[in-house]
Enzyme design. Structure first.
Site, PDB file in Angstrom:
ATOM      1  NE  ARG A 239      44.341  99.725  28.264  1.00 28.77           N
ATOM      2  CZ  ARG A 239      45.211  99.572  29.446  1.00 28.77           C
ATOM      3  NH1 ARG A 239      46.040  99.645  29.196  1.00 28.77           N
ATOM      4  NH2 ARG A 239      44.424  99.004  29.899  1.00 28.77           N
ATOM      5  CD  GLU A 268      49.269  95.342  24.792  1.00 25.00           C
ATOM      6  OE1 GLU A 268      49.093  94.698  25.682  1.00 25.00           O
ATOM      7  OE2 GLU A 268      49.845  96.786  24.691  1.00 25.00           O
ATOM      8  CG  HIS A 287      50.325  96.240  28.343  1.00 28.61           C
ATOM      9  ND1 HIS A 287      49.107  95.954  27.749  1.00 28.61           N
ATOM     10  CD2 HIS A 287      50.612  96.972  29.974  1.00 28.61           C
ATOM     11  CE1 HIS A 287      48.555  97.150  28.496  1.00 28.61           C
ATOM     12  NE2 HIS A 287      48.934  97.268  29.866  1.00 28.61           N
TER      13      HIS A 287
HETATM   14  C1  GLV Z   1      47.360  98.285  32.435  1.00 32.45           C
HETATM   15  O1  GLV Z   1      47.872  98.828  31.515  1.00 32.45           O
HETATM   16  C2  GLV Z   1      46.262  98.387  33.255  1.00 32.45           C
HETATM   17  O2  GLV Z   1      45.159  99.258  32.834  1.00 32.45           O
HETATM   18  O3  GLV Z   1      46.453  98.091  34.775  1.00 32.45           O
END
Ligand code: GLV
Ligand code: GLV
Length: 322
Positions: A239, A268, A287
């Site tokens: 994160r 993001e 991401h």
């Molecule tokens: C992606 O970042 C998730 O938490 O699945």
């Protein structure tokens, strides 16, 4: 008929499975995130909610939902977007999607680690911009994994999978740090539990594989980067909030570390004028660590399974237990 709210269209198989149920389906069908206002307006009276990591699940939303909400299923393994205590006090279980994205996420972590180590972004830019003049002995030299030390922050499922993969590329020592020593996992990867400072000082590659919590928020700040090797590569697929991002920019600009690979940022999406996107030694991906067809189908299917169980008053098969 139970009302199920889904904040996004799911991958095709899971979507078809969802549509084949006798639910009253309320679904945001545009190719964009469901606006907060829309979500707050639509959630009243629903029995189950399938959400994404971009939806904030908090008191305001749960109050708007009302008392018949039986479960929340997030299509993610991370759940820092969910106020777990707000769900707990209402006795609403939280479903999530562990395990199935471990391989995809670990693969992408390796890709970023190797990409940053081998200066892939600079290489691509050079090739595309006509800066590739000839083969040069010292041009675009990076680092290789053989006989190096990997530092894993958070030796959970994903951290373990990253360690196994990078050992296959020649990493000879694994150190890890986290909330607690992981004796069994540590044995499996041959990893040593060390202090955070030792991990920073000894690692040639540092991969962040932990959850964002109050303890890991901005864990990587200027002070942390300044304790790393100048030749080190920093990779974050967990994160963005775990990193003090302005400090990371400084660390890369000042050469405190050699490079970085990021799949997660703050915010993001990352604004186009953000310095991280301009730095030649920083690779940024949008991401997508779990973004394989197989994994995303499986994640969405687990959400459907969780909804089916929760609506029939059974324990969720994939639930957060903290
Ligand atoms: C992606 O970042 C998730 O938490 O699945
Ligand atoms: C590299 O291309 C080599 O032949 O050494």
């Amino acid at each position: 008929m139970p009302k199920v709210l889904v904040t996004r269209i799911l991958p095709p198989h899971a979507q078809a499975r969802l549509e084949s149920q006798s639910f009253e389906l309320i679904q945001w069908k545009q190719d964009s995130a469901m606006p907060r206002k829309e979500l707050l307006g639509q959630i009243k009276g629903v029995d189950a909610l399938i959400c994404l990591l971009t939806d904030r699940i908090d008191d305001e939303l749960l109050d708007a939902a009302g008392p018949q909400l039986k479960l929340v299923a997030t299509m993610s393994v991370g759940y820092d977007h969910v106020d777990v205590s707000a769900l707990k006090k209402r006795r609403i279980p939280l479903g999530y999607t562990p395990d199935v994205l471990t391989d995809a996420t670990a693969d992408l972590t390796v890709l970023l680690t190797m990409g940053a180590a081998r200066r892939m972004k600079e290489g691509i830019i050079a090739a595309e911009k006509g800066e590739w003049r000839e083969w040069r002995p010292t041009w675009l030299c990076g680092s290789q994994f053989s006989n190096k030390t990997l530092g894993v922050v958070g030796l959970g499922r994903i951290g373990e999978a990253v360690a196994h993969r990078l050992k296959a590329f020649g990493i000879s020592k694994v150190v890890y740090w986290g909330r607690s020593e992981k004796v069994e996992t540590g044995k499996r990867v041959g990893g040593e539990f060390v202090s955070f400072d030792r991990l920073l000082a000894e690692s040639d590659y540092v991969t962040v594989c932990c959850a964002l919590t109050k303890d890991t928020k901005e864990l990587f700040d200027y002070n942390a980067f300044s304790k790393m090797k100048k030749s080190a590569i920093f990779v974050n697929t967990a994160r963005g909030g775990i990193v003090q991002q302005d400090d990371l920019v400084r660390a890369l600009e000042e050469g405190l570390i050699a490079g970085a690979g990021l799949d997660v940022t703050t915010p993001e999406p990352l604004p186009l004028d953000n310095k991280l996107l301009k730095l030649p030694n920083c690779i940024v991906l949008p991401h997508i660590a779990s973004a394989t067809n197989e994994t995303r189908e499986r994640m969405a299917d687990m959400c459907v399974e969780n909804v089916l169980a929760g609506l029939s008053n059974q324990a969720l098969p994939f639930s957060v237990t903290e």
